[in-house]
Design an enzyme around this catalytic site. Structure first.
Site, PDB file in Angstrom:
ATOM      1  N   TYR A 347       9.183   5.493  49.093  1.00  0.00           N
ATOM      2  CA  TYR A 347      10.121   6.619  49.022  1.00  0.00           C
ATOM      3  C   TYR A 347       9.779   7.461  47.779  1.00  0.00           C
ATOM      4  O   TYR A 347      10.632   7.736  46.940  1.00  0.00           O
ATOM      5  CB  TYR A 347      11.577   6.145  48.922  1.00  0.00           C
ATOM      6  CG  TYR A 347      11.993   5.132  49.954  1.00  0.00           C
ATOM      7  CD1 TYR A 347      12.540   5.539  51.176  1.00  0.00           C
ATOM      8  CD2 TYR A 347      11.852   3.758  49.722  1.00  0.00           C
ATOM      9  CE1 TYR A 347      12.943   4.610  52.129  1.00  0.00           C
ATOM     10  CE2 TYR A 347      12.244   2.825  50.665  1.00  0.00           C
ATOM     11  CZ  TYR A 347      12.783   3.247  51.859  1.00  0.00           C
ATOM     12  OH  TYR A 347      13.181   2.323  52.802  1.00  0.00           O
ATOM     13  N   GLU A 368       5.896   8.354  51.477  1.00  0.00           N
ATOM     14  CA  GLU A 368       7.055   9.256  51.584  1.00  0.00           C
ATOM     15  C   GLU A 368       7.017   9.900  52.961  1.00  0.00           C
ATOM     16  O   GLU A 368       5.954  10.241  53.461  1.00  0.00           O
ATOM     17  CB  GLU A 368       6.953  10.299  50.458  1.00  0.00           C
ATOM     18  CG  GLU A 368       7.666  11.608  50.655  1.00  0.00           C
ATOM     19  CD  GLU A 368       9.181  11.484  50.715  1.00  0.00           C
ATOM     20  OE1 GLU A 368       9.765  10.753  49.872  1.00  0.00           O
ATOM     21  OE2 GLU A 368       9.777  12.109  51.598  1.00  0.00           O
ATOM     22  N   CYS A 443      20.555   5.156  44.354  1.00  0.00           N
ATOM     23  CA  CYS A 443      21.610   6.152  44.122  1.00  0.00           C
ATOM     24  C   CYS A 443      22.894   5.728  44.816  1.00  0.00           C
ATOM     25  O   CYS A 443      23.842   6.494  44.908  1.00  0.00           O
ATOM     26  CB  CYS A 443      21.163   7.525  44.628  1.00  0.00           C
ATOM     27  SG  CYS A 443      20.689   7.534  46.352  1.00  0.00           S
TER      28      CYS A 443
HETATM   29  N1  SAH Z   1      11.298   8.712  44.077  1.00  0.00           N
HETATM   30  C1  SAH Z   1      11.523  10.114  44.249  1.00  0.00           C
HETATM   31  C2  SAH Z   1      12.379  10.480  45.461  1.00  0.00           C
HETATM   32  C3  SAH Z   1      13.562   9.630  45.740  1.00  0.00           C
HETATM   33  S1  SAH Z   1      14.679  10.303  46.938  1.00  0.00           S
HETATM   34  C4  SAH Z   1      12.099  10.719  42.997  1.00  0.00           C
HETATM   35  O1  SAH Z   1      12.538  10.011  42.098  1.00  0.00           O
HETATM   36  O2  SAH Z   1      12.102  11.931  42.883  1.00  0.00           O
HETATM   37  C5  SAH Z   1      14.294   9.359  48.383  1.00  0.00           C
HETATM   38  C6  SAH Z   1      13.092   9.854  49.126  1.00  0.00           C
HETATM   39  O3  SAH Z   1      12.903   9.015  50.258  1.00  0.00           O
HETATM   40  C7  SAH Z   1      13.193  11.262  49.665  1.00  0.00           C
HETATM   41  O4  SAH Z   1      12.093  12.001  49.194  1.00  0.00           O
HETATM   42  C8  SAH Z   1      13.122  11.088  51.195  1.00  0.00           C
HETATM   43  O5  SAH Z   1      12.442  12.128  51.844  1.00  0.00           O
HETATM   44  C9  SAH Z   1      12.374   9.803  51.320  1.00  0.00           C
HETATM   45  N2  SAH Z   1      12.553   9.011  52.556  1.00  0.00           N
HETATM   46  C10 SAH Z   1      13.651   8.888  53.328  1.00  0.00           C
HETATM   47  N3  SAH Z   1      13.445   7.990  54.297  1.00  0.00           N
HETATM   48  C11 SAH Z   1      12.190   7.507  54.144  1.00  0.00           C
HETATM   49  C12 SAH Z   1      11.410   6.527  54.832  1.00  0.00           C
HETATM   50  N4  SAH Z   1      11.899   5.857  55.879  1.00  0.00           N
HETATM   51  N5  SAH Z   1      10.162   6.275  54.386  1.00  0.00           N
HETATM   52  C13 SAH Z   1       9.662   6.943  53.305  1.00  0.00           C
HETATM   53  N6  SAH Z   1      10.355   7.877  52.626  1.00  0.00           N
HETATM   54  C14 SAH Z   1      11.601   8.163  53.030  1.00  0.00           C
END
Ligand code: SAH
Length: 487
Positions: A347, A368, A443
């Protein structure tokens, strides 16, 4: 007079507003309270959404803006079988932790649900939410012999922290207004400043409202689906001071466009980028598909720690950069890297955590689901000269099992999922890959607790650090360190 939208519309939708209900609906069901009834009660707790909780004749009532130890009068606005909601009418006896909310539209906006609680107490409250969830949902022991939950890391100044404002534009008495939507309506309450926004964003939005009014640019009318200017989005690099102005319009053509741009450039110091985004759909979604750079660069730059990031109009970027550095610093500390490790960042968004980790790891693999975010992540890796990161688009729960199959091993796995937490298949993959350490950035304390319970099969949850990313709101962010326990 008011203006900048404190956060995305509806970002905190349920934290400070109570559902309304017709009188007949509750009376029919013979609940212990009547709609409209004013009751006096003592508040004994604070809900996870930041509402005071108390009992009236044994019946639980949630009273937004009331605090523990207070005695209040409240008007019942919604009743269910086991609990109801009531509006604060009068504080009969105020709690010592109560402070006067500094924001003049605090009651109406709904963006900050905890402004009436002293900041030091907000931090205690957020730590307690993490503890409660770990106990109730995760079944964990806390403290001595169990998980250490540290005091929340807060900000020295818990105001003016947001680096992005997204402000809906409307019209009032011939002039443009912008702020937030009044509860349950499409009416826009005009505001000139939002106390959790960076001053630069207030300045930008005020300037655009002023200039666009002067040039006779028509604001969007949501009901009639007419007019031109829908939203102003303002972004600022907290470290660099660079500013981006995004005008979201219903069509490509902007009358007197060049003059508009010229006036913005003149009146907004530090502006590096003016962008137009076109959204002609009838929708609450702010951005449309087409983005055009009207002036300057198509990105602004900012730093988190030593790492430079390019931020485009639509890039996801953490909104509280100062606390992001604290959060990522903890993540890096918990990962315990020496330079030889192979790390997975699941993610990964635009690769922010991945690049933080890449400073101290041998390899980092980021995954991601949003393709544009991965494009940004690759661009950011290049911008900083990292050659030890590999990014892939896909669902973490599908990509990681494949990586495992292909022989990728991980010494450390970092996850930072959205509010719904990790997919079960991903947790299973972690248990199969057996990294020495797992660092879980969350979060949402309830899904954190749920997922940690699954990982506890093979991992010891050593410590959890809450970090206040969203002061004055009910949001709770935390990072957990897990060590592999079956050797
Ligand atoms: N680590 C990053 C983003 C965290 S937010 C930071 O700190 O900025 C969570 C992220 O998970 C988002 O970008 C969303 O698009 C992504 N996401 C949601 N479901 C997902 C999945 N099944 N596999 C991979 N990424 C995913």
């Amino acid at each position: 007079m008011a203006k900048t939208q404190p956060k995305k519309r509806n970002a905190n939708k349920n934290t400070n507003r109570k559902p309304q209900q017709s009188k007949a609906a509750a009376a029919e069901k013979n609940y212990p309270v009547q709609l409209g009834q004013i009751v006096e009660l003592e508040i004994t707790g604070l809900s996870h959404e930041g509402a005071g909780v108390g009992r009236y004749n044994g019946y639980t009532l949630f009273v937004p803006q009331a605090l523990p130890t207070e005695v209040v009068k409240a008007k019942v606005v919604h009743a269910k079988r086991n609990f109801g909601f009531a509006d604060l009418v009068e504080i009969v006896q105020a709690g010592a932790q109560r402070v006067a909310p500094p924001c003049p539209v605090y009651d109406r906006c709904g963006g900050c649900s905890l402004q009436h609680l002293a900041y030091s107490e907000q931090l205690v409250h957020k730590q307690q939410i993490v503890i409660d969830n770990l106990r109730r949902i995760g079944g964990f022991e806390i403290g001595e012999g169990g998980i250490t939950v540290h005091p929340t890391l807060g900000m020295d100044n818990p105001w003016r922290y947001r680096n992005k404002a997204q402000v809906p534009i409307g019209e009032e008495e011939g002039g443009l207004v912008g702020g937030f939507y009044a509860e349950k309506s499409h009416d826009i309450i005009d505001i000139d400043e939002c106390l959790i926004q960076h001053e630069a964003n207030d300045e930008v939005v005020n300037a655009v409202k002023r200039i666009a009014s002067k040039l006779g640019i028509q604001p969007y009318n949501e009901e009639a689906h007419t007019g031109l200017l829908r939203h102003v989005v303002s972004r600022v690099g907290a470290k660099t001071g660079e500013r981006m102005v995004v005008l979201i319009t219903t069509e490509d053509f902007i009358p007197q466009r060049d003059l508009l741009v010229e006036m913005i450039v003149q009146q907004v110091p530090g502006v590096k980028s003016i962008v137009q985004n076109i959204n002609d759909r009838k929708t609450n979604v702010i951005f449309g598909d087409k983005t055009v750079t009207l002036w300057g660069n198509d990105v602004i730059y900012d730093y988190i720690g030593p790492i430079k990031f390019a931020i485009s109009a639509r890039s996801f970027y953490q909104v509280n950069p100062e606390q992001t550095e604290v959060l990522y610093g903890k993540t890096l500390e918990y990962a315990g890297l020496t330079g030889n490790e192979s790390v997975i960042d699941a993610y990964c968004g635009i690769g922010t955590i991945s690049l933080f980790l890449a400073q101290k790891a041998k390899y980092v693999y980021g995954v991601e689901i949003v393709p544009e975010a991965i494009e940004d992540a690759k661009r950011n890796a290049e911008l900083n000269g990292f050659e030890n990161v590999i990014f892939e688009v896909g669902a973490a729960e599908s990509v990681m099992p494949r990586w495992k199959f292909e022989g990728v091993r991980a010494d450390v796995i970092v996850v930072d999922p959205p509010r719904k937490g990790c997919d079960e298949a991903l947790l299973t993959t972690i248990l199969q890959m057996k990294p020495e350490k797992v660092v879980y950035v969350s979060c949402n304390p309830s899904t954190l607790a749920r997922d940690l319970k699954v990982l506890a099969e093979a991992y010891e949850v050593v410590e959890v650090q809450p970090v206040d990313m969203f002061p004055n709101t009910g949001h709770v962010e935390s990072v957990a360190r897990l060590d592999f326990k079956i050797k």
